[in-house]
Motif scaffolding. Structure first.
Motif, PDB file in Angstrom:
ATOM      1  N   THR A   9     -11.883   6.624   8.002  1.00 48.12           N
ATOM      2  CA  THR A   9     -12.612   7.697   7.241  1.00 48.12           C
ATOM      3  C   THR A   9     -14.063   7.386   6.675  1.00 48.12           C
ATOM      4  O   THR A   9     -14.622   8.089   6.181  1.00 48.12           O
ATOM      5  CB  THR A   9     -11.899   8.217   5.931  1.00 48.12           C
ATOM      6  N   LYS A  10     -14.353   6.110   7.014  1.00 50.69           N
ATOM      7  CA  LYS A  10     -15.210   5.522   6.460  1.00 50.69           C
ATOM      8  C   LYS A  10     -15.605   4.116   7.069  1.00 50.69           C
ATOM      9  O   LYS A  10     -14.620   3.318   7.321  1.00 50.69           O
ATOM     10  CB  LYS A  10     -15.845   5.546   4.946  1.00 50.69           C
ATOM     11  N   ARG A  11     -16.927   3.714   7.528  1.00 52.47           N
ATOM     12  CA  ARG A  11     -17.156   2.567   8.051  1.00 52.47           C
ATOM     13  C   ARG A  11     -18.500   2.143   7.661  1.00 52.47           C
ATOM     14  O   ARG A  11     -19.636   2.963   7.653  1.00 52.47           O
ATOM     15  CB  ARG A  11     -17.007   2.577   9.786  1.00 52.47           C
ATOM     16  N   GLU A  12     -18.788   0.749   7.492  1.00 55.05           N
ATOM     17  CA  GLU A  12     -19.994   0.327   7.006  1.00 55.05           C
ATOM     18  C   GLU A  12     -20.130  -1.097   7.076  1.00 55.05           C
ATOM     19  O   GLU A  12     -19.092  -1.817   7.193  1.00 55.05           O
ATOM     20  CB  GLU A  12     -20.610   0.786   5.548  1.00 55.05           C
ATOM     21  N   LEU A  52       0.927  -1.081  -0.132  1.00 54.37           N
ATOM     22  CA  LEU A  52      -0.117  -0.070  -0.130  1.00 54.37           C
ATOM     23  C   LEU A  52       0.839   1.176  -0.145  1.00 54.37           C
ATOM     24  O   LEU A  52       1.968   1.323   0.679  1.00 54.37           O
ATOM     25  CB  LEU A  52      -0.832   0.103   1.343  1.00 54.37           C
ATOM     26  N   GLU A  53       0.339   2.315  -0.858  1.00 55.42           N
ATOM     27  CA  GLU A  53       1.379   3.625  -0.884  1.00 55.42           C
ATOM     28  C   GLU A  53       0.509   4.270   0.159  1.00 55.42           C
ATOM     29  O   GLU A  53      -0.768   4.560   0.230  1.00 55.42           O
ATOM     30  CB  GLU A  53       1.061   4.248  -2.275  1.00 55.42           C
ATOM     31  N   VAL A  54       1.321   4.840   1.068  1.00 50.53           N
ATOM     32  CA  VAL A  54       0.800   5.919   2.158  1.00 50.53           C
ATOM     33  C   VAL A  54       1.366   7.151   2.279  1.00 50.53           C
ATOM     34  O   VAL A  54       2.609   7.469   1.604  1.00 50.53           O
ATOM     35  CB  VAL A  54       0.839   5.107   3.413  1.00 50.53           C
ATOM     36  N   GLY A  68      -7.180   6.142   2.182  1.00 50.47           N
ATOM     37  CA  GLY A  68      -8.254   5.831   1.221  1.00 50.47           C
ATOM     38  C   GLY A  68      -8.076   4.407   0.787  1.00 50.47           C
ATOM     39  O   GLY A  68      -8.983   4.131  -0.151  1.00 50.47           O
ATOM     40  N   HIS A  69      -7.434   3.461   1.500  1.00 47.19           N
ATOM     41  CA  HIS A  69      -7.431   2.074   1.248  1.00 47.19           C
ATOM     42  C   HIS A  69      -8.514   1.447   2.011  1.00 47.19           C
ATOM     43  O   HIS A  69      -9.130   1.890   3.174  1.00 47.19           O
ATOM     44  CB  HIS A  69      -6.252   1.380   1.703  1.00 47.19           C
ATOM     45  N   TYR A  70      -9.252   0.616   1.292  1.00 46.82           N
ATOM     46  CA  TYR A  70     -10.509  -0.271   1.857  1.00 46.82           C
ATOM     47  C   TYR A  70     -10.298  -1.246   2.529  1.00 46.82           C
ATOM     48  O   TYR A  70      -9.308  -2.155   1.767  1.00 46.82           O
ATOM     49  CB  TYR A  70     -11.756  -0.282   0.877  1.00 46.82           C
ATOM     50  N   LEU A  71     -10.471  -1.815   3.481  1.00 43.65           N
ATOM     51  CA  LEU A  71     -10.334  -3.027   4.203  1.00 43.65           C
ATOM     52  C   LEU A  71     -11.714  -3.430   4.586  1.00 43.65           C
ATOM     53  O   LEU A  71     -12.610  -3.078   5.392  1.00 43.65           O
ATOM     54  CB  LEU A  71      -9.279  -3.080   5.538  1.00 43.65           C
ATOM     55  N   THR A  72     -12.027  -4.979   4.100  1.00 43.93           N
ATOM     56  CA  THR A  72     -13.197  -5.572   4.498  1.00 43.93           C
ATOM     57  C   THR A  72     -12.849  -6.489   5.378  1.00 43.93           C
ATOM     58  O   THR A  72     -11.896  -7.564   5.136  1.00 43.93           O
ATOM     59  CB  THR A  72     -13.993  -6.136   3.270  1.00 43.93           C
ATOM     60  N   ILE A 115     -14.040  -0.806   6.065  1.00 35.62           N
ATOM     61  CA  ILE A 115     -13.539   0.498   6.634  1.00 35.62           C
ATOM     62  C   ILE A 115     -12.712   1.193   5.639  1.00 35.62           C
ATOM     63  O   ILE A 115     -12.066   0.350   4.771  1.00 35.62           O
ATOM     64  CB  ILE A 115     -12.597   0.361   8.148  1.00 35.62           C
ATOM     65  N   ARG A 116     -12.290   2.461   6.004  1.00 35.62           N
ATOM     66  CA  ARG A 116     -11.346   2.871   4.900  1.00 35.62           C
ATOM     67  C   ARG A 116     -10.463   3.739   5.626  1.00 35.62           C
ATOM     68  O   ARG A 116     -10.716   4.549   6.717  1.00 35.62           O
ATOM     69  CB  ARG A 116     -12.103   4.006   4.090  1.00 35.62           C
ATOM     70  N   ASP A 117      -9.032   3.380   5.395  1.00 34.38           N
ATOM     71  CA  ASP A 117      -8.056   3.913   6.274  1.00 34.38           C
ATOM     72  C   ASP A 117      -7.863   5.628   5.909  1.00 34.38           C
ATOM     73  O   ASP A 117      -8.259   6.212   5.012  1.00 34.38           O
ATOM     74  CB  ASP A 117      -6.797   3.269   6.155  1.00 34.38           C
ATOM     75  N   PRO A 118      -6.717   6.222   6.588  1.00 34.57           N
ATOM     76  CA  PRO A 118      -6.631   7.506   6.222  1.00 34.57           C
ATOM     77  C   PRO A 118      -6.106   7.971   5.078  1.00 34.57           C
ATOM     78  O   PRO A 118      -6.015   8.997   4.412  1.00 34.57           O
ATOM     79  CB  PRO A 118      -5.640   8.029   7.470  1.00 34.57           C
TER      80      PRO A 118
END
Length: 232
Positions: A209-212, A132-134, A225-229, A220-223
């Motif tokens: 930055t997002k959770r559903e 992942l690029e951060v 912009g990567h999504y982790l299910t 969730i979405r990390d700071p």
């Protein structure tokens, strides 16, 4: 509490064409197919989900990821792929890895893991690493450590950090070119197994930055912009 990588979603314009590339060169079967995604079984309970950029979450761009193969199958993979690609090879001591690119610009690694034997056939045994690029390596490292990953290696110049669940690794890279001129992926979407998705997501609740809720999982979405299910 975190386990293996269940799936990785690279973003591609034509899932059918890129899917055919993987089917031809890696002999991976199609697990599911739709207008948006072609899902490929890459062994070990892992999938590549080749995804069109027509919804959210998107797939990852120019993602560098690694597939494992039985140690005794590595030479067979090298012989097979060297006929079609200008491979780069790295000897890490405990294992060797080869690198090539797919038509969408993803850097694909195949590593011969020592703890898996497969009778010498060129088979795959799953995803064992995603890069992942951060933007801020210290901040991202803290986020993933709190999520449940363990830091196992840092670059000498502090441009990358490797973390593991014990079954699957994430490498966090500041923007740069790594081995085989690979880049860390942007807006990568990955699925990770866990015994308790709610508890894992709760550990970083103040920084997502997002959770559903998605079926029985938490996305969730990390700071960066990567999504982790998080899959139960």
């Amino acid at each position: 509490m975190l386990d293996s990588c269940r799936w990785l979603a690279p973003e591609v314009k034509r899932p059918d064409r890129i899917g055919s590339f993987y089917e031809e060169h890696l002999s991976v079967p199609v697990a599911a197919d739709s207008d948006r995604e072609r899902v490929l079984d890459v062994g070990g309970g892992s999938e590549l989900r080749l995804r069109r950029p027509d919804g959210v979450p998107r797939g990852g761009l120019h993602t560098h990821y690694a597939l494992s193969c039985p140690a005794d199958a590595y030479e067979r993979w090298f012989e097979r792929l060297s006929a079609a690609f200008d491979l780069q090879e790295v000897d890490f001591g405990s294992m060797r890895s080869l690198y090539f690119y797919d038509p969408a610009g993803n850097c694909v690694e195949i590593g011969g893991t020592d703890d898996v034997q497969g009778g010498g056939e060129p088979t795959l045994s799953g995803l064992f690493e995603v890069v992942l690029e951060v933007e801020s390596l210290p901040d991202a490292e803290e986020f993933y450590a709190d999520l449940g990953f363990e830091v196992v290696d840092r670059g000498e110049n502090r441009r990358r950090t490797r973390l593991t669940t014990g079954a699957f690794d994430i490498e966090l890279w500041e923007p740069h070119l790594g081995l085989a001129d690979a880049r860390g992926g942007v807006h990568v979407d990955i699925g990770i197994g866990t015994a308790d998705p709610e508890a894992v997501a709760g550990a970083v609740a103040g920084r997502t930055t997002k959770r559903e809720t998605v079926a029985d999982s938490v996305r969730i979405r990390d700071p960066d912009g990567h999504y982790l299910t998080l899959l139960g």
